[in-house]
Design a protein around this motif. Sequence first.
Motif, PDB file in Angstrom:
ATOM      1  N   HIS A   1      -3.636 -14.721 -39.759  1.00 45.59           N
ATOM      2  CA  HIS A   1      -2.388 -14.718 -38.988  1.00 45.59           C
ATOM      3  C   HIS A   1      -2.193 -13.360 -38.300  1.00 45.59           C
ATOM      4  N   ALA A   2      -2.372 -12.280 -39.061  1.00 46.91           N
ATOM      5  CA  ALA A   2      -2.205 -10.935 -38.507  1.00 46.91           C
ATOM      6  C   ALA A   2      -3.238 -10.653 -37.410  1.00 46.91           C
ATOM      7  N   GLN A   3      -4.475 -11.068 -37.636  1.00 46.34           N
ATOM      8  CA  GLN A   3      -5.517 -10.874 -36.626  1.00 46.34           C
ATOM      9  C   GLN A   3      -5.206 -11.675 -35.363  1.00 46.34           C
ATOM     10  N   PHE A   4      -4.730 -12.893 -35.521  1.00 46.37           N
ATOM     11  CA  PHE A   4      -4.394 -13.734 -34.375  1.00 46.37           C
ATOM     12  C   PHE A   4      -3.278 -13.096 -33.541  1.00 46.37           C
ATOM     13  N   LEU A   5      -2.234 -12.607 -34.207  1.00 41.40           N
ATOM     14  CA  LEU A   5      -1.140 -11.963 -33.479  1.00 41.40           C
ATOM     15  C   LEU A   5      -1.602 -10.694 -32.770  1.00 41.40           C
ATOM     16  N   SER A   6      -2.491  -9.963 -33.405  1.00 42.51           N
ATOM     17  CA  SER A   6      -3.038  -8.757 -32.769  1.00 42.51           C
ATOM     18  C   SER A   6      -3.874  -9.118 -31.550  1.00 42.51           C
ATOM     19  N   ASP A   7      -4.710 -10.149 -31.692  1.00 47.71           N
ATOM     20  CA  ASP A   7      -5.623 -10.531 -30.612  1.00 47.71           C
ATOM     21  C   ASP A   7      -4.915 -11.204 -29.441  1.00 47.71           C
ATOM     22  N   THR A   8      -3.947 -12.071 -29.726  1.00 45.85           N
ATOM     23  CA  THR A   8      -3.345 -12.867 -28.657  1.00 45.85           C
ATOM     24  C   THR A   8      -2.093 -12.255 -28.056  1.00 45.85           C
ATOM     25  N   ARG A   9      -1.372 -11.467 -28.831  1.00 45.36           N
ATOM     26  CA  ARG A   9      -0.104 -10.912 -28.333  1.00 45.36           C
ATOM     27  C   ARG A   9      -0.119  -9.401 -28.220  1.00 45.36           C
ATOM     28  N   GLY A  10      -1.223  -8.794 -28.647  1.00 43.57           N
ATOM     29  CA  GLY A  10      -1.328  -7.346 -28.549  1.00 43.57           C
ATOM     30  C   GLY A  10      -0.421  -6.600 -29.506  1.00 43.57           C
ATOM     31  N   LEU A  11       0.053  -7.284 -30.540  1.00 47.55           N
ATOM     32  CA  LEU A  11       0.924  -6.645 -31.524  1.00 47.55           C
ATOM     33  C   LEU A  11       0.083  -5.893 -32.546  1.00 47.55           C
ATOM     34  N   GLU A  12       0.622  -4.823 -33.038  1.00 47.93           N
ATOM     35  CA  GLU A  12      -0.041  -4.078 -34.102  1.00 47.93           C
ATOM     36  C   GLU A  12       0.521  -4.592 -35.430  1.00 47.93           C
ATOM     37  N   VAL A  13      -0.100  -5.645 -35.954  1.00 45.75           N
ATOM     38  CA  VAL A  13       0.379  -6.310 -37.163  1.00 45.75           C
ATOM     39  C   VAL A  13      -0.481  -5.877 -38.339  1.00 45.75           C
ATOM     40  N   GLY A  14       0.176  -5.506 -39.427  1.00 45.88           N
ATOM     41  CA  GLY A  14      -0.547  -5.091 -40.618  1.00 45.88           C
ATOM     42  C   GLY A  14      -0.172  -5.943 -41.814  1.00 45.88           C
ATOM     43  N   LEU A  15      -1.130  -6.138 -42.696  1.00 43.51           N
ATOM     44  CA  LEU A  15      -0.902  -6.844 -43.953  1.00 43.51           C
ATOM     45  C   LEU A  15      -0.980  -5.815 -45.067  1.00 43.51           C
TER      46      LEU A  15
ATOM     47  N   ALA B   1       7.703  -2.438 -59.797  1.00 47.13           N
ATOM     48  CA  ALA B   1       8.226  -3.552 -58.997  1.00 47.13           C
ATOM     49  C   ALA B   1       7.266  -3.786 -57.843  1.00 47.13           C
ATOM     50  N   GLU B   2       6.853  -5.038 -57.657  1.00 46.04           N
ATOM     51  CA  GLU B   2       5.831  -5.336 -56.656  1.00 46.04           C
ATOM     52  C   GLU B   2       6.081  -6.682 -55.987  1.00 46.04           C
ATOM     53  N   VAL B   3       5.815  -6.711 -54.687  1.00 49.39           N
ATOM     54  CA  VAL B   3       5.806  -7.951 -53.917  1.00 49.39           C
ATOM     55  C   VAL B   3       4.381  -8.122 -53.407  1.00 49.39           C
ATOM     56  N   ASP B   4       3.882  -9.357 -53.512  1.00 49.60           N
ATOM     57  CA  ASP B   4       2.471  -9.627 -53.222  1.00 49.60           C
ATOM     58  C   ASP B   4       2.042  -9.174 -51.831  1.00 49.60           C
ATOM     59  N   PHE B   5       2.819  -9.521 -50.812  1.00 48.73           N
ATOM     60  CA  PHE B   5       2.418  -9.195 -49.439  1.00 48.73           C
ATOM     61  C   PHE B   5       3.628  -8.811 -48.610  1.00 48.73           C
ATOM     62  N   CYS B   6       3.377  -7.968 -47.628  1.00 52.73           N
ATOM     63  CA  CYS B   6       4.368  -7.714 -46.597  1.00 52.73           C
ATOM     64  C   CYS B   6       3.630  -7.542 -45.278  1.00 52.73           C
ATOM     65  N   LEU B   7       4.247  -8.058 -44.232  1.00 51.34           N
ATOM     66  CA  LEU B   7       3.691  -7.931 -42.890  1.00 51.34           C
ATOM     67  C   LEU B   7       4.509  -6.899 -42.138  1.00 51.34           C
ATOM     68  N   SER B   8       3.823  -6.089 -41.369  1.00 44.33           N
ATOM     69  CA  SER B   8       4.506  -5.089 -40.545  1.00 44.33           C
ATOM     70  C   SER B   8       4.075  -5.276 -39.104  1.00 44.33           C
ATOM     71  N   SER B   9       4.965  -4.916 -38.224  1.00 40.87           N
ATOM     72  CA  SER B   9       4.656  -4.942 -36.800  1.00 40.87           C
ATOM     73  C   SER B   9       5.155  -3.643 -36.198  1.00 40.87           C
ATOM     74  N   ASP B  10       4.250  -2.926 -35.591  1.00 45.36           N
ATOM     75  CA  ASP B  10       4.567  -1.639 -34.975  1.00 45.36           C
ATOM     76  C   ASP B  10       5.305  -0.706 -35.935  1.00 45.36           C
ATOM     77  N   GLY B  11       4.842  -0.658 -37.182  1.00 47.66           N
ATOM     78  CA  GLY B  11       5.376   0.277 -38.166  1.00 47.66           C
ATOM     79  C   GLY B  11       6.652  -0.141 -38.866  1.00 47.66           C
ATOM     80  N   THR B  12       7.121  -1.360 -38.651  1.00 46.26           N
ATOM     81  CA  THR B  12       8.342  -1.853 -39.282  1.00 46.26           C
ATOM     82  C   THR B  12       8.018  -3.106 -40.079  1.00 46.26           C
ATOM     83  N   LEU B  13       8.558  -3.191 -41.277  1.00 44.06           N
ATOM     84  CA  LEU B  13       8.346  -4.399 -42.078  1.00 44.06           C
ATOM     85  C   LEU B  13       9.054  -5.580 -41.436  1.00 44.06           C
ATOM     86  N   THR B  14       8.342  -6.685 -41.302  1.00 45.95           N
ATOM     87  CA  THR B  14       8.931  -7.885 -40.709  1.00 45.95           C
ATOM     88  C   THR B  14       9.063  -9.026 -41.713  1.00 45.95           C
ATOM     89  N   GLN B  15       8.181  -9.079 -42.706  1.00 46.29           N
ATOM     90  CA  GLN B  15       8.224 -10.147 -43.707  1.00 46.29           C
ATOM     91  C   GLN B  15       7.802  -9.629 -45.067  1.00 46.29           C
TER      92      GLN B  15
END
Length: 186
Positions: free
Chosen positions: A92-106, A115-129
């Motif tokens: 998902h992150a690779q697709f958003l980076s490739d198709t929309r030019g977003l800098e998405v990180g997992l 305290a831990e959460v399994d995953f978080c997605l970031s876009s341009d340095g901000t947590l989104t999910q």
Amino acid sequence: MRVFFELLRERVGSPLSLASLARDLAVSPTTLRRYLDILQALYVVIVVQPWHRNIARALLQAPKVYFSDTGLVKGSDGVRFENAVAAMLTKHAQFLSDTRGLEVGLHYIRTKDGAEVDFCLSSDGTLTQLVECKLADCSPHRALLRFAAQFAQAEAVQIVRDARQEEVRGPIAVLPAADWLARLAA
């Protein structure tokens, strides 16, 4: 390298200490770092770094390792499910980076007190999910509640493999995993 690979198969989803593995294997941590880089370059493993606003600080913390092929995972159903989610979120992150030019990180997010959460997605340095994976537990994960309050701009989701219906509990959406994962781009 083969023994290192086998040890990785048993450590999926856990913070990975290369120094500890290096002692067990009687090799240099630098050698294991190179092996891990090779496995990542060959798309055998997915390395998920911890989230931190300071990138240099995040690199000092232990990454988590998942496999691109879930069949390589040795572990419980929960570990295999988390690995499958990691692979899908990576795509998902690779697709958003490739198709929309977003800098998405997992990433994953963890505090010093555990305290831990399994995953978080970031876009341009901000947590989104914020994404927590569970097999059957539909009650909101305590750490997810904590981070949802701390990062109010991020969507907080607990995906449950065996859930039958969607629920919203405070700031957290508890969703059937298959439905949520089907909505990912890619």
